[in-house]
Design an enzyme around this catalytic site. Structure first.
Site, PDB file in Angstrom:
ATOM      1  N   ASP A  20      42.399  44.938  42.365  1.00 61.35           N
ATOM      2  CA  ASP A  20      42.145  44.655  40.950  1.00 61.35           C
ATOM      3  C   ASP A  20      43.288  43.865  40.298  1.00 61.35           C
ATOM      4  O   ASP A  20      44.455  44.033  40.669  1.00 61.35           O
ATOM      5  CB  ASP A  20      41.971  46.003  40.218  1.00 61.35           C
ATOM      6  CG  ASP A  20      41.347  45.816  38.855  1.00 61.35           C
ATOM      7  OD1 ASP A  20      40.823  44.730  38.563  1.00 61.35           O
ATOM      8  OD2 ASP A  20      41.378  46.785  38.067  1.00 61.35           O
ATOM      9  N   GLY A  21      42.927  43.053  39.321  1.00 57.60           N
ATOM     10  CA  GLY A  21      43.938  42.352  38.522  1.00 57.60           C
ATOM     11  C   GLY A  21      43.997  40.854  38.765  1.00 57.60           C
ATOM     12  O   GLY A  21      44.871  40.170  38.228  1.00 57.60           O
ATOM     13  N   ARG A  24      43.528  38.870  35.397  1.00 58.68           N
ATOM     14  CA  ARG A  24      44.705  38.927  34.503  1.00 58.68           C
ATOM     15  C   ARG A  24      45.865  38.108  35.069  1.00 58.68           C
ATOM     16  O   ARG A  24      46.600  37.453  34.344  1.00 58.68           O
ATOM     17  CB  ARG A  24      45.125  40.386  34.297  1.00 58.68           C
ATOM     18  CG  ARG A  24      44.285  41.083  33.245  1.00 58.68           C
ATOM     19  CD  ARG A  24      44.424  42.568  33.314  1.00 58.68           C
ATOM     20  NE  ARG A  24      43.628  43.113  34.406  1.00 58.68           N
ATOM     21  CZ  ARG A  24      43.718  44.346  34.861  1.00 58.68           C
ATOM     22  NH1 ARG A  24      44.601  45.176  34.327  1.00 58.68           N
ATOM     23  NH2 ARG A  24      42.956  44.771  35.845  1.00 58.68           N
ATOM     24  N   TRP A  25      46.003  38.125  36.383  1.00 51.80           N
ATOM     25  CA  TRP A  25      47.061  37.349  37.038  1.00 51.80           C
ATOM     26  C   TRP A  25      46.869  35.859  36.723  1.00 51.80           C
ATOM     27  O   TRP A  25      47.822  35.151  36.388  1.00 51.80           O
ATOM     28  CB  TRP A  25      46.995  37.604  38.550  1.00 51.80           C
ATOM     29  CG  TRP A  25      48.024  36.905  39.375  1.00 51.80           C
ATOM     30  CD1 TRP A  25      49.242  37.389  39.748  1.00 51.80           C
ATOM     31  CD2 TRP A  25      47.918  35.579  39.940  1.00 51.80           C
ATOM     32  NE1 TRP A  25      49.902  36.453  40.523  1.00 51.80           N
ATOM     33  CE2 TRP A  25      49.119  35.345  40.656  1.00 51.80           C
ATOM     34  CE3 TRP A  25      46.949  34.581  39.934  1.00 51.80           C
ATOM     35  CZ2 TRP A  25      49.361  34.157  41.346  1.00 51.80           C
ATOM     36  CZ3 TRP A  25      47.195  33.389  40.607  1.00 51.80           C
ATOM     37  CH2 TRP A  25      48.393  33.193  41.292  1.00 51.80           C
ATOM     38  N   HIS A  37      41.340  34.958  42.154  1.00 51.31           N
ATOM     39  CA  HIS A  37      40.652  35.503  43.339  1.00 51.31           C
ATOM     40  C   HIS A  37      41.171  34.834  44.617  1.00 51.31           C
ATOM     41  O   HIS A  37      41.304  35.475  45.653  1.00 51.31           O
ATOM     42  CB  HIS A  37      39.139  35.301  43.223  1.00 51.31           C
ATOM     43  CG  HIS A  37      38.542  36.092  42.094  1.00 51.31           C
ATOM     44  ND1 HIS A  37      38.844  37.416  41.886  1.00 51.31           N
ATOM     45  CD2 HIS A  37      37.663  35.747  41.115  1.00 51.31           C
ATOM     46  CE1 HIS A  37      38.170  37.864  40.825  1.00 51.31           C
ATOM     47  NE2 HIS A  37      37.468  36.860  40.334  1.00 51.31           N
ATOM     48  N   SER A  65      31.571  44.419  43.814  1.00 50.85           N
ATOM     49  CA  SER A  65      30.835  45.646  43.497  1.00 50.85           C
ATOM     50  C   SER A  65      29.411  45.319  43.038  1.00 50.85           C
ATOM     51  O   SER A  65      29.106  44.171  42.693  1.00 50.85           O
ATOM     52  CB  SER A  65      31.557  46.423  42.390  1.00 50.85           C
ATOM     53  OG  SER A  65      31.304  45.825  41.138  1.00 50.85           O
ATOM     54  N   THR A  66      28.564  46.355  43.020  1.00 55.66           N
ATOM     55  CA  THR A  66      27.184  46.152  42.547  1.00 55.66           C
ATOM     56  C   THR A  66      27.196  45.710  41.081  1.00 55.66           C
ATOM     57  O   THR A  66      26.221  45.135  40.606  1.00 55.66           O
ATOM     58  CB  THR A  66      26.363  47.457  42.694  1.00 55.66           C
ATOM     59  OG1 THR A  66      27.150  48.555  42.215  1.00 55.66           O
ATOM     60  CG2 THR A  66      25.981  47.727  44.131  1.00 55.66           C
ATOM     61  N   ASN A  68      29.546  43.616  39.824  1.00 56.49           N
ATOM     62  CA  ASN A  68      30.169  42.293  39.692  1.00 56.49           C
ATOM     63  C   ASN A  68      29.155  41.148  39.512  1.00 56.49           C
ATOM     64  O   ASN A  68      29.529  40.034  39.143  1.00 56.49           O
ATOM     65  CB  ASN A  68      31.085  41.984  40.885  1.00 56.49           C
ATOM     66  CG  ASN A  68      32.390  42.756  40.868  1.00 56.49           C
ATOM     67  OD1 ASN A  68      32.985  43.024  41.909  1.00 56.49           O
ATOM     68  ND2 ASN A  68      32.862  43.132  39.681  1.00 56.49           N
ATOM     69  N   ARG A 188      44.997  51.831  43.730  1.00 54.24           N
ATOM     70  CA  ARG A 188      44.466  50.884  42.743  1.00 54.24           C
ATOM     71  C   ARG A 188      45.630  50.237  42.014  1.00 54.24           C
ATOM     72  O   ARG A 188      46.312  50.888  41.223  1.00 54.24           O
ATOM     73  CB  ARG A 188      43.534  51.554  41.731  1.00 54.24           C
ATOM     74  CG  ARG A 188      42.967  50.525  40.759  1.00 54.24           C
ATOM     75  CD  ARG A 188      41.815  51.036  39.940  1.00 54.24           C
ATOM     76  NE  ARG A 188      41.136  49.904  39.307  1.00 54.24           N
ATOM     77  CZ  ARG A 188      39.905  49.921  38.834  1.00 54.24           C
ATOM     78  NH1 ARG A 188      39.183  51.018  38.911  1.00 54.24           N
ATOM     79  NH2 ARG A 188      39.369  48.835  38.285  1.00 54.24           N
ATOM     80  N   SER A 196      35.918  53.543  39.609  1.00 53.36           N
ATOM     81  CA  SER A 196      34.938  52.458  39.485  1.00 53.36           C
ATOM     82  C   SER A 196      33.916  52.435  40.617  1.00 53.36           C
ATOM     83  O   SER A 196      33.630  51.370  41.169  1.00 53.36           O
ATOM     84  CB  SER A 196      35.647  51.094  39.377  1.00 53.36           C
ATOM     85  OG  SER A 196      36.480  51.065  38.273  1.00 53.36           O
TER      86      SER A 196
HETATM   87  C1  FPP Z   1      38.921  42.566  40.699  1.00 50.96           C
HETATM   88  O1  FPP Z   1      39.805  41.835  39.856  1.00 50.96           O
HETATM   89  C2  FPP Z   1      38.646  41.800  41.901  1.00 50.96           C
HETATM   90  C3  FPP Z   1      37.430  41.412  42.322  1.00 50.96           C
HETATM   91  C4  FPP Z   1      36.188  41.692  41.579  1.00 50.96           C
HETATM   92  C5  FPP Z   1      37.259  40.603  43.546  1.00 50.96           C
HETATM   93  C6  FPP Z   1      38.159  40.947  44.697  1.00 50.96           C
HETATM   94  C7  FPP Z   1      38.098  39.839  45.667  1.00 50.96           C
HETATM   95  C8  FPP Z   1      39.160  39.250  46.245  1.00 50.96           C
HETATM   96  C9  FPP Z   1      40.543  39.723  46.132  1.00 50.96           C
HETATM   97  C10 FPP Z   1      38.963  38.052  47.109  1.00 50.96           C
HETATM   98  C11 FPP Z   1      38.238  38.428  48.355  1.00 50.96           C
HETATM   99  C12 FPP Z   1      38.492  37.460  49.382  1.00 50.96           C
HETATM  100  C13 FPP Z   1      38.880  37.789  50.619  1.00 50.96           C
HETATM  101  C14 FPP Z   1      39.207  36.703  51.543  1.00 50.96           C
HETATM  102  C15 FPP Z   1      38.998  39.193  51.081  1.00 50.96           C
HETATM  103  P1  FPP Z   1      39.284  41.358  38.443  1.00 50.96           P
HETATM  104  O2  FPP Z   1      38.647  40.030  38.616  1.00 50.96           O
HETATM  105  O3  FPP Z   1      38.393  42.395  37.861  1.00 50.96           O
HETATM  106  O4  FPP Z   1      40.614  41.253  37.656  1.00 50.96           O
HETATM  107  P2  FPP Z   1      40.855  41.550  36.112  1.00 50.96           P
HETATM  108  O5  FPP Z   1      40.547  43.019  35.910  1.00 50.96           O
HETATM  109  O6  FPP Z   1      42.296  41.244  35.922  1.00 50.96           O
HETATM  110  O7  FPP Z   1      39.939  40.666  35.332  1.00 50.96           O
END
Ligand code: FPP
Length: 240
Positions: A20-21, A24-25, A37, A65-66, A68, A188, A196
């Site tokens: 997660d994150g 925001r990153w 991502h 996730s379901t 997303n 997490r 979640s």
């Molecule tokens: C949550 O962060 C992250 C996800 C919904 C996607 C996770 C997927 C990856 C890390 C890439 C997968 C690729 C490979 C090659 C394994 P967020 O988008 O919810 O972050 P935020 O809470 O800061 O908005």
């Protein structure tokens, strides 16, 4: 990470991570969410290699996730492309890396190209045991339990099982994670402190470590910190 003999013996064999994150990153850097991502995908590669080097046998990651699907088409498409690229590479380097791939989640909603890559990766890597990566893709814990219940009910209707004799251990065979030991440690990053819908059945007795670092910034030293925190916990499984 330098480990004592006692720690080596206590090393979690299964670590599960909510990556997660990423958004925001990216926002902090004035970049599009998709850049977060992409960076998160690189972090995943680093952490998967590190897990292998310290003897973790199973790594489960929440990749999609379901819930997303509510995100923009652009973001969903970018995530799917990242996953496709990673799996295509995984298939290419399979002999060398000996990583076993498993997929938890309902793959039927994925685009046919990605679904095919998942199934190929799962089939072709089934005999590798160096480290197993469980990708949770179109995964939701409640959805997994409902799908398992339906499959069990179908077996009962077909006369293969009796409803009365169902045990937890037997029900687990219907889950996506059948045959995989439960994660001892769930991590997490990003400061959020909730599950979640990630592996709720499997994490019933897991230790949870929540960390403030955003996933793209998460490094092997953060995994070490989480494992050290796990070592400090006293796991009693409801006993005294
Ligand atoms: C949550 O962060 C992250 C996800 C919904 C996607 C996770 C997927 C990856 C890390 C890439 C997968 C690729 C490979 C090659 C394994 P967020 O988008 O919810 O972050 P935020 O809470 O800061 O908005």
């Amino acid at each position: 990470m330098a480990l004592s003999d006692k720690e080596k013996a206590l090393m979690p064999q299964h670590i599960a991570i909510i990556m997660d994150g990423n958004g925001r990153w990216a926002k902090k850097r004035g970049l599009p969410r998709t850049a977060g991502h992409k960076a998160g995908g690189e972090t995943f590669r680093t952490i998967a290699n590190y897990c292998r080097s310290i003897g973790v046998k199973y790594l489960s990651v929440y990749a999609f996730s379901t819930e997303n699907w509510k995100r923009s088409q652009e973001e969903i498409g970018a995530l799917m492309i990242l996953l496709e690229r990673y799996l295509a590479e995984g298939l290419r380097d399979m002999e060398k890396n000996k990583v076993c791939f498993r997929f938890f989640g309902d793959l039927s909603r994925l685009n046919p190209r990605l679904r095919k890559l998942c199934l190929q990766a799962q089939e072709r890597s089934a005999d590798y045991h160096e480290v197993q990566v469980n990708f949770c893709l179109n995964y939701g814990g409640r959805d997994e339990i409902v799908r398992a219940a339906k499959a069990f009910a179908a077996d009962v209707a077909a006369g293969k099982r009796s409803a009365d004799s169902l045990t937890e251990a037997e029900f687990e065979n219907y889950l996506d994670s059948a045959g995989v030991p439960d994660p001892e440690l769930v991590i997490r990053p990003s400061g959020e402190q909730r599950l979640s819908n990630f592996l709720p059945w499997q994490s019933a007795y897991s230790e949870f470590v929540f960390m403030d670092v955003l996933w793209p910034d998460f490094g092997p030293e953060d995994l070490d910190k989480a494992i050290e925190e796990y070592f400090r916990r006293n796991r009693r499984f409801g006993g005294v």
